[in-house]
Design a protein around this motif. Structure first.
Motif, PDB file in Angstrom:
ATOM      1  N   LEU A  14       0.837  -1.201   0.000  1.00 42.83           N
ATOM      2  CA  LEU A  14       0.000   0.000   0.000  1.00 42.83           C
ATOM      3  C   LEU A  14       0.871   1.251   0.000  1.00 42.83           C
ATOM      4  CD1 LEU A  14      -2.824   1.259   0.129  1.00 42.83           C
ATOM      5  CD2 LEU A  14      -2.706   1.088   2.627  1.00 42.83           C
ATOM      6  N   ARG A  15       1.941   1.229   0.766  1.00 44.75           N
ATOM      7  CA  ARG A  15       2.859   2.364   0.793  1.00 44.75           C
ATOM      8  C   ARG A  15       3.447   2.625  -0.600  1.00 44.75           C
ATOM      9  NH1 ARG A  15       6.129   1.311   5.023  1.00 44.75           N
ATOM     10  NH2 ARG A  15       5.742   3.124   6.345  1.00 44.75           N
ATOM     11  N   GLN A  16       3.819   1.561  -1.283  1.00 42.06           N
ATOM     12  CA  GLN A  16       4.391   1.705  -2.623  1.00 42.06           C
ATOM     13  C   GLN A  16       3.378   2.292  -3.599  1.00 42.06           C
ATOM     14  OE1 GLN A  16       5.694  -2.331  -3.323  1.00 42.06           O
ATOM     15  NE2 GLN A  16       7.720  -1.988  -2.422  1.00 42.06           N
ATOM     16  N   GLN A  17       2.102   1.900  -3.454  1.00 43.82           N
ATOM     17  CA  GLN A  17       1.065   2.449  -4.316  1.00 43.82           C
ATOM     18  C   GLN A  17       0.894   3.955  -4.069  1.00 43.82           C
ATOM     19  OE1 GLN A  17      -2.628  -0.029  -4.962  1.00 43.82           O
ATOM     20  NE2 GLN A  17      -1.689  -1.270  -3.361  1.00 43.82           N
ATOM     21  N   VAL A  18       0.917   4.350  -2.808  1.00 40.63           N
ATOM     22  CA  VAL A  18       0.795   5.772  -2.477  1.00 40.63           C
ATOM     23  C   VAL A  18       1.981   6.556  -3.023  1.00 40.63           C
ATOM     24  CG1 VAL A  18       0.791   7.450  -0.578  1.00 40.63           C
ATOM     25  CG2 VAL A  18      -0.641   5.386  -0.429  1.00 40.63           C
TER      26      VAL A  18
END
Length: 203
Positions: free
Chosen positions: A190-194
């Motif tokens: 999720l962090r990478q997507q953000v």
């Protein structure tokens, strides 16, 4: 909308991971303005919404310390749909005004990324003209139920009742300009997507 930069609307159903995504946007340097936090301020002792709540719903919905009786109110609005509408008519304009004031202040300080964390964004079409894009945090409904049961100690039926009072998954996705998938426990994903979203926005 910002003259220079981006104003993003962030939303997602209960248990989707929206708040976690908001934290990751903050880590990327964004200013995150949370509708729920402002709602709590408005309904705390001495909050700007208390007088109207007392007048519209009655003294029994205000605790002796002058704050909103959240548990009683939550139970009442589940049983009485018009009470939910009454509360929303009181709170939503106040929340919107406060969020826009905070966004304006952040913009004046040179902030180029403002994230409006709005749980009921899909139900509130008046927000769309004020946002550059809408980002939806999405996961399977079964995952939502499992997470909220574990986090809040609720039963499956209680969680589904809460979800029933929110926009449907399809309604949220229909208003999305971008979607963050969060079906796993892998928060790094999720962090990478953000981070990817911020890069796409040139931030």
């Amino acid at each position: 909308m910002l003259q220079q930069g981006w104003c993003i609307g962030l939303t997602g159903g209960i248990g989707s991971g929206k708040s976690t995504a908001g934290r990751f946007f903050a880590e990327c340097g964004g200013t995150v303005i949370e509708a729920d936090a402002i709602s709590h301020q408005l309904t705390a002792a001495g909050g700007a919404a208390i007088a109207a709540i007392r007048k519209q719903l009655g003294d029994s919905f205000v605790l002796p310390d002058g704050s909103l009786d959240r548990q009683r109110t939550r139970e009442h609005i589940f049983q009485t749909p018009h009470a939910k509408q009454t509360l929303e008519h009181i709170l939503h304009p106040l929340i919107r005004h406060a969020m826009l004031e905070n966004a304006s202040a952040a913009q004046e300080q040179g902030q180029r990324l403002i994230v409006m964390d709005i749980p009921l964004l899909a139900e509130s079409p008046q927000w769309k003209p004020l946002l550059d894009c809408i980002c939806v945090v999405d996961c399977d409904e079964s995952t939502q139920i499992k997470r909220v049961m574990q986090r809040n100690g609720l039963t499956s039926d209680q969680v589904q009742q809460i979800m029933h009072n929110q926009a449907s998954r399809s309604e949220r996705l229909a208003c999305a300009d971008m979607v963050l998938r969060n079906d796993t426990q892998d928060l790094m994903n999720l962090r990478q997507q953000v981070t990817s979203v911020c890069q796409q926005l040139g931030l």
